[in-house]
Design a protein around this motif. Sequence first.
Motif, mmCIF file in Angstrom:
data_model
loop_
_atom_site.group_PDB
_atom_site.id
_atom_site.type_symbol
_atom_site.label_atom_id
_atom_site.label_comp_id
_atom_site.label_asym_id
_atom_site.label_seq_id
_atom_site.Cartn_x
_atom_site.Cartn_y
_atom_site.Cartn_z
ATOM 1 N N TRP A 24 -1.169 -3.842 -14.360
ATOM 2 C CA TRP A 24 -0.595 -5.071 -14.169
ATOM 3 C C TRP A 24 -1.646 -6.143 -13.174
ATOM 4 O O TRP A 24 -1.648 -7.325 -13.628
ATOM 5 N N GLY A 25 -2.375 -5.625 -12.231
ATOM 6 C CA GLY A 25 -3.484 -6.350 -11.688
ATOM 7 C C GLY A 25 -4.684 -6.800 -12.547
ATOM 8 O O GLY A 25 -4.823 -7.941 -12.367
ATOM 9 N N THR A 26 -4.888 -6.027 -13.532
ATOM 10 C CA THR A 26 -6.042 -6.552 -14.218
ATOM 11 C C THR A 26 -5.433 -7.556 -15.052
ATOM 12 O O THR A 26 -6.107 -8.478 -15.605
ATOM 13 N N ILE A 27 -4.467 -7.164 -15.722
ATOM 14 C CA ILE A 27 -3.633 -8.444 -16.584
ATOM 15 C C ILE A 27 -3.408 -9.718 -15.919
ATOM 16 O O ILE A 27 -3.771 -10.712 -16.577
ATOM 17 N N PHE A 76 -9.696 -15.434 -22.596
ATOM 18 C CA PHE A 76 -8.803 -14.093 -21.922
ATOM 19 C C PHE A 76 -9.730 -12.931 -22.193
ATOM 20 O O PHE A 76 -9.818 -11.876 -21.155
ATOM 21 N N TYR A 77 -9.966 -12.650 -23.445
ATOM 22 C CA TYR A 77 -10.776 -11.387 -23.730
ATOM 23 C C TYR A 77 -12.153 -11.550 -23.104
ATOM 24 O O TYR A 77 -12.436 -10.109 -22.691
ATOM 25 N N ALA A 78 -12.936 -12.383 -22.705
ATOM 26 C CA ALA A 78 -13.903 -12.421 -22.144
ATOM 27 C C ALA A 78 -13.758 -12.108 -20.519
ATOM 28 O O ALA A 78 -14.500 -11.167 -20.271
ATOM 29 N N HIS A 79 -12.542 -12.678 -20.182
ATOM 30 C CA HIS A 79 -12.470 -12.273 -18.736
ATOM 31 C C HIS A 79 -11.889 -10.768 -18.565
ATOM 32 O O HIS A 79 -12.069 -9.949 -17.548
ATOM 33 N N PHE A 80 -11.066 -10.397 -19.600
ATOM 34 C CA PHE A 80 -10.642 -9.037 -19.288
ATOM 35 C C PHE A 80 -11.540 -7.831 -19.731
ATOM 36 O O PHE A 80 -11.597 -6.692 -19.024
ATOM 37 N N ARG A 81 -12.492 -8.295 -20.685
ATOM 38 C CA ARG A 81 -13.687 -7.254 -20.851
ATOM 39 C C ARG A 81 -14.598 -7.085 -19.602
ATOM 40 O O ARG A 81 -15.152 -6.056 -19.552
ATOM 41 N N SER A 82 -14.665 -8.129 -18.739
ATOM 42 C CA SER A 82 -15.350 -7.773 -17.863
ATOM 43 C C SER A 82 -14.872 -7.164 -16.438
ATOM 44 O O SER A 82 -15.692 -6.701 -15.612
ATOM 45 N N ILE A 83 -13.621 -6.842 -16.467
ATOM 46 C CA ILE A 83 -13.145 -6.340 -15.679
ATOM 47 C C ILE A 83 -12.328 -4.806 -15.840
ATOM 48 O O ILE A 83 -11.640 -3.966 -14.969
ATOM 49 N N HIS A 84 -11.738 -5.036 -16.932
ATOM 50 C CA HIS A 84 -10.671 -3.565 -17.322
ATOM 51 C C HIS A 84 -11.174 -2.367 -17.120
ATOM 52 O O HIS A 84 -10.312 -1.829 -16.751
ATOM 53 N N LEU A 85 -12.395 -2.009 -17.495
ATOM 54 C CA LEU A 85 -12.627 -0.654 -17.301
ATOM 55 C C LEU A 85 -12.843 -0.334 -15.814
ATOM 56 O O LEU A 85 -12.420 0.846 -15.178
ATOM 57 N N GLU A 86 -13.383 -1.150 -14.931
ATOM 58 C CA GLU A 86 -13.470 -0.771 -13.462
ATOM 59 C C GLU A 86 -12.375 -0.784 -12.880
ATOM 60 O O GLU A 86 -12.171 -0.362 -11.754
ATOM 61 N N THR A 87 -11.386 -1.539 -13.250
ATOM 62 C CA THR A 87 -9.989 -1.389 -12.606
ATOM 63 C C THR A 87 -9.056 -0.429 -13.102
ATOM 64 O O THR A 87 -7.779 -0.453 -12.425
ATOM 65 N N LEU A 88 -9.284 0.407 -14.110
ATOM 66 C CA LEU A 88 -8.478 1.069 -14.994
ATOM 67 C C LEU A 88 -8.014 2.302 -14.132
ATOM 68 O O LEU A 88 -8.750 3.221 -13.454
ATOM 69 N N THR A 89 -6.610 2.554 -13.798
ATOM 70 C CA THR A 89 -6.295 3.456 -13.065
ATOM 71 C C THR A 89 -5.018 4.389 -13.872
ATOM 72 O O THR A 89 -3.701 3.594 -14.075
ATOM 73 N N PRO A 90 -5.207 5.597 -14.071
ATOM 74 C CA PRO A 90 -4.044 6.342 -14.686
ATOM 75 C C PRO A 90 -2.870 6.530 -13.663
ATOM 76 O O PRO A 90 -2.947 6.475 -12.418
ATOM 77 N N LEU A 91 -1.664 6.128 -14.105
ATOM 78 C CA LEU A 91 -0.423 6.441 -13.554
ATOM 79 C C LEU A 91 -0.152 8.131 -12.910
ATOM 80 O O LEU A 91 -0.707 8.815 -13.650
#
Length: 228
Positions: A24-27, A76-91
Amino acid sequence: MSDKLPHPPKAVIFDWDNTLVDSWGTIQAALNMTFDDFGKERWTLEETKQRVARSLRDSFPVLFGEDRWEAAKDSFYAHFRSIHLETLTPLAGAYDLLCALRDNGTYIGVVSNKNGDFLRKEAEHLEWSSFFGKIVGATDAKNDKPAPDPVHMAMGDSSASQYENLWFVGDSVVDIQCARNVGATAILIGDELTGHSDTQNSATLSPDWHFADCEALVRVVKSFPKVL
């Protein structure tokens, strides 16, 4: 919902965001950076949870207009691509849930309204790709969730008998709609049903089963006999 436990599934299709991973935070961050680019008001986290459910190609024309939505998509894709892996957290419990289903011989797939390339990169980053028969994201199928098309794609070459007891596990109204559209058992994960503002009849939609988190569902899955 009945007090009895659901029947063991022969196949399980998972939503991805906020079902197996916390995003949610990344989105919200990527959306708000896009809103800044286009002079639109930012969303709170609560607004994001209630307004985000459908795929970008279905929602952005409404948000940005037919003449600007494709430019907003690129932003949106450019912004998302820049942060999504570093903020990815399994529940919590998600990995154990996937292990339990795999060990039971259950077919597992993913159907998400996240861009398919991002989705598969995230699964690879977590080293989870091997759990899934197929990982289907937005635009991979002719129509996106809640249409049945991506579920049929995710089931792949699975035998028709696996549709007889298919689970769709997610966190949103759209996930429940998708389950209904393919005749699957709708299972809600989490403490709230998201995406309310994305549908006119959310009040009439409720899951067949609701579990507080992945850890609660793990305990149920571990009680099942293995799928033959």
